[in-house]
Scaffold this motif. Structure first.
Motif, mmCIF file in Angstrom:
data_model
loop_
_atom_site.group_PDB
_atom_site.id
_atom_site.type_symbol
_atom_site.label_atom_id
_atom_site.label_comp_id
_atom_site.label_asym_id
_atom_site.label_seq_id
_atom_site.Cartn_x
_atom_site.Cartn_y
_atom_site.Cartn_z
ATOM 1 N N GLU B 76 -12.395 -15.375 -1.956
ATOM 2 C CA GLU B 76 -12.522 -14.274 -2.928
ATOM 3 C C GLU B 76 -12.893 -12.970 -2.229
ATOM 4 O O GLU B 76 -12.387 -11.907 -2.573
ATOM 5 C CB GLU B 76 -13.576 -14.621 -3.978
ATOM 6 N N ARG B 77 -13.809 -13.075 -1.263
ATOM 7 C CA ARG B 77 -14.214 -11.863 -0.517
ATOM 8 C C ARG B 77 -13.025 -11.256 0.195
ATOM 9 O O ARG B 77 -12.796 -10.048 0.140
ATOM 10 C CB ARG B 77 -15.299 -12.215 0.501
ATOM 11 N N ARG B 78 -12.248 -12.105 0.860
ATOM 12 C CA ARG B 78 -11.101 -11.581 1.608
ATOM 13 C C ARG B 78 -10.052 -11.011 0.673
ATOM 14 O O ARG B 78 -9.450 -9.966 0.958
ATOM 15 C CB ARG B 78 -10.517 -12.687 2.485
ATOM 16 N N ALA B 79 -9.829 -11.678 -0.443
ATOM 17 C CA ALA B 79 -8.855 -11.174 -1.422
ATOM 18 C C ALA B 79 -9.330 -9.845 -2.009
ATOM 19 O O ALA B 79 -8.530 -8.923 -2.224
ATOM 20 C CB ALA B 79 -8.644 -12.203 -2.528
ATOM 21 N N SER B 80 -10.646 -9.735 -2.247
ATOM 22 C CA SER B 80 -11.188 -8.489 -2.785
ATOM 23 C C SER B 80 -11.008 -7.353 -1.788
ATOM 24 O O SER B 80 -10.632 -6.234 -2.158
ATOM 25 C CB SER B 80 -12.676 -8.642 -3.109
ATOM 26 N N GLN B 81 -11.279 -7.652 -0.525
ATOM 27 C CA GLN B 81 -11.114 -6.621 0.501
ATOM 28 C C GLN B 81 -9.654 -6.175 0.597
ATOM 29 O O GLN B 81 -9.364 -4.980 0.711
ATOM 30 C CB GLN B 81 -11.582 -7.154 1.857
ATOM 31 N N LEU B 82 -8.752 -7.148 0.520
ATOM 32 C CA LEU B 82 -7.332 -6.819 0.587
ATOM 33 C C LEU B 82 -6.922 -5.972 -0.610
ATOM 34 O O LEU B 82 -6.186 -4.985 -0.479
ATOM 35 C CB LEU B 82 -6.517 -8.121 0.642
ATOM 36 N N THR B 83 -7.420 -6.347 -1.781
ATOM 37 C CA THR B 83 -7.093 -5.597 -3.000
ATOM 38 C C THR B 83 -7.601 -4.162 -2.897
ATOM 39 O O THR B 83 -6.879 -3.209 -3.238
ATOM 40 C CB THR B 83 -7.736 -6.285 -4.220
ATOM 41 N N LEU B 84 -8.833 -3.998 -2.411
ATOM 42 C CA LEU B 84 -9.386 -2.651 -2.277
ATOM 43 C C LEU B 84 -8.603 -1.838 -1.252
ATOM 44 O O LEU B 84 -8.403 -0.634 -1.427
ATOM 45 C CB LEU B 84 -10.861 -2.726 -1.868
ATOM 46 N N THR B 85 -8.164 -2.491 -0.197
ATOM 47 C CA THR B 85 -7.384 -1.776 0.816
ATOM 48 C C THR B 85 -6.065 -1.275 0.220
ATOM 49 O O THR B 85 -5.677 -0.126 0.418
ATOM 50 C CB THR B 85 -7.098 -2.698 2.019
ATOM 51 N N VAL B 86 -5.399 -2.146 -0.518
ATOM 52 C CA VAL B 86 -4.137 -1.748 -1.150
ATOM 53 C C VAL B 86 -4.389 -0.615 -2.141
ATOM 54 O O VAL B 86 -3.654 0.386 -2.179
ATOM 55 C CB VAL B 86 -3.487 -2.960 -1.865
ATOM 56 N N ALA B 87 -5.463 -0.745 -2.934
ATOM 57 C CA ALA B 87 -5.786 0.290 -3.920
ATOM 58 C C ALA B 87 -6.086 1.617 -3.222
ATOM 59 O O ALA B 87 -5.691 2.686 -3.696
ATOM 60 C CB ALA B 87 -6.981 -0.143 -4.770
ATOM 61 N N ALA B 88 -6.781 1.557 -2.081
ATOM 62 C CA ALA B 88 -7.108 2.788 -1.353
ATOM 63 C C ALA B 88 -5.842 3.476 -0.859
ATOM 64 O O ALA B 88 -5.700 4.694 -0.983
ATOM 65 C CB ALA B 88 -8.027 2.459 -0.177
ATOM 66 N N VAL B 89 -4.916 2.689 -0.321
ATOM 67 C CA VAL B 89 -3.665 3.270 0.177
ATOM 68 C C VAL B 89 -2.883 3.901 -0.977
ATOM 69 O O VAL B 89 -2.380 5.030 -0.873
ATOM 70 C CB VAL B 89 -2.814 2.188 0.888
ATOM 71 N N VAL B 90 -2.803 3.191 -2.086
ATOM 72 C CA VAL B 90 -2.081 3.713 -3.252
ATOM 73 C C VAL B 90 -2.736 4.998 -3.750
ATOM 74 O O VAL B 90 -2.054 5.978 -4.069
ATOM 75 C CB VAL B 90 -2.035 2.654 -4.386
ATOM 76 N N LEU B 91 -4.075 5.000 -3.778
ATOM 77 C CA LEU B 91 -4.789 6.175 -4.272
ATOM 78 C C LEU B 91 -4.585 7.376 -3.349
ATOM 79 O O LEU B 91 -4.254 8.478 -3.812
ATOM 80 C CB LEU B 91 -6.278 5.863 -4.423
ATOM 81 N N VAL B 92 -4.761 7.167 -2.061
ATOM 82 C CA VAL B 92 -4.644 8.286 -1.113
ATOM 83 C C VAL B 92 -3.218 8.856 -1.136
ATOM 84 O O VAL B 92 -3.016 10.072 -1.274
ATOM 85 C CB VAL B 92 -5.024 7.805 0.309
ATOM 86 N N LEU B 93 -2.232 7.982 -1.000
ATOM 87 C CA LEU B 93 -0.849 8.456 -0.965
ATOM 88 C C LEU B 93 -0.390 8.944 -2.334
ATOM 89 O O LEU B 93 0.265 9.992 -2.454
ATOM 90 C CB LEU B 93 0.082 7.336 -0.469
ATOM 91 N N GLY B 94 -0.744 8.188 -3.371
ATOM 92 C CA GLY B 94 -0.293 8.540 -4.725
ATOM 93 C C GLY B 94 -0.884 9.843 -5.206
ATOM 94 O O GLY B 94 -0.174 10.690 -5.785
ATOM 95 N N ALA B 95 -2.170 10.059 -4.959
ATOM 96 C CA ALA B 95 -2.810 11.292 -5.423
ATOM 97 C C ALA B 95 -2.224 12.485 -4.702
ATOM 98 O O ALA B 95 -1.950 13.534 -5.311
ATOM 99 C CB ALA B 95 -4.319 11.205 -5.194
ATOM 100 N N SER B 96 -2.025 12.330 -3.392
ATOM 101 C CA SER B 96 -1.456 13.438 -2.629
ATOM 102 C C SER B 96 -0.037 13.751 -3.098
ATOM 103 O O SER B 96 0.322 14.913 -3.300
ATOM 104 C CB SER B 96 -1.458 13.080 -1.140
#
Lengths: 74, 138
Positions: B76-96
């Protein structure tokens, strides 16, 4: 992390399910440890070592290569 | 391996059974709720949904066996970290990209996209609060 959990379990004539129940984890966890796909917590490592009445370093040793433990014991 | 039922087998099969029951109750509730909503029973749909939620919690808390072990939590920890990483990439690129599109072109970024991006911002705000709580709790 290399380990000889499977050998010890085989010698004890136990199934993965038996060992899993004995130390309170799932069978999949034991399977993952044996296949070197999961490094157990220190607590579980001690529990497994305690179950097989051996030291943690005898059960889990990153440098274990099948006969290394015996070589070092010489 | 023995073929007869032993306490060990019982315990492992109980764990499996309770986990299936727990996730099955949620899945059944969601599917039933969606079906009822489409059939025009919105209140009943909501009721069924909540029955599923409560059943999930009841099985989780009331199970006589431990349903998750340390490997489950590690996964669960690893999946959560992966999910947050994907969300961060989407947020940074998507917002820009959304800001650039708005400023540099006449294209109007759909409101739903902004909503999703602000949702990600909320997710990371919640993560920050949770992180600080876990780090500094007494």
């Amino acid at each position: 992390m290399n380990n000889d959990l499977r050998d010890r379990r085989d010698r004890a004539d136990m199934s993965q399910a038996d060992l899993a129940a004995a130390v309170g984890v799932s069978r999949q966890t034991i399977n993952a440890i044996e296949r070197d796909r999961y490094d157990p917590s220190l607590e579980l490592a001690f529990e497994l070592a305690d179950y097989f009445d051996c030291r943690v370093e005898d059960l889990f040793d990153p440098d274990l290569d099948g006969n290394g433990a015996d070589d070092r014991a010489e | 391996m023995t073929s007869t039922e032993s306490p060990t087998t019982d315990r492992l099969s109980s764990r499996r059974r309770y986990r299936r029951l727990m996730f099955g109750s949620i899945a059944a509730a969601v599917v039933s709720a969606l079906a009822l909503r489409n059939l025009g029973y919105p209140l009943l749909s909501e009721g069924v949904y909540w029955v599923g939620i409560l059943a999930f919690l009841a099985v989780w808390w009331g199970s006589p066996v431990s349903l998750f072990d340390e490997r489950d939590r590690a996964l669960e920890r690893r999946a959560s970290q992966l999910t947050l990483t994907v969300a961060a990439v989407v947020l940074v690129l998507g917002a820009s990209a959304a800001r650039l599109l708005t400023e540099a072109t006449s294209y109007a970024v759909p409101t739903v996209v902004w909503g999703a991006l602000y949702g990600y911002v909320g997710l990371f705000a919640a993560f920050a609060v949770a992180y600080l709580w876990v780090r500094y709790r007494p």
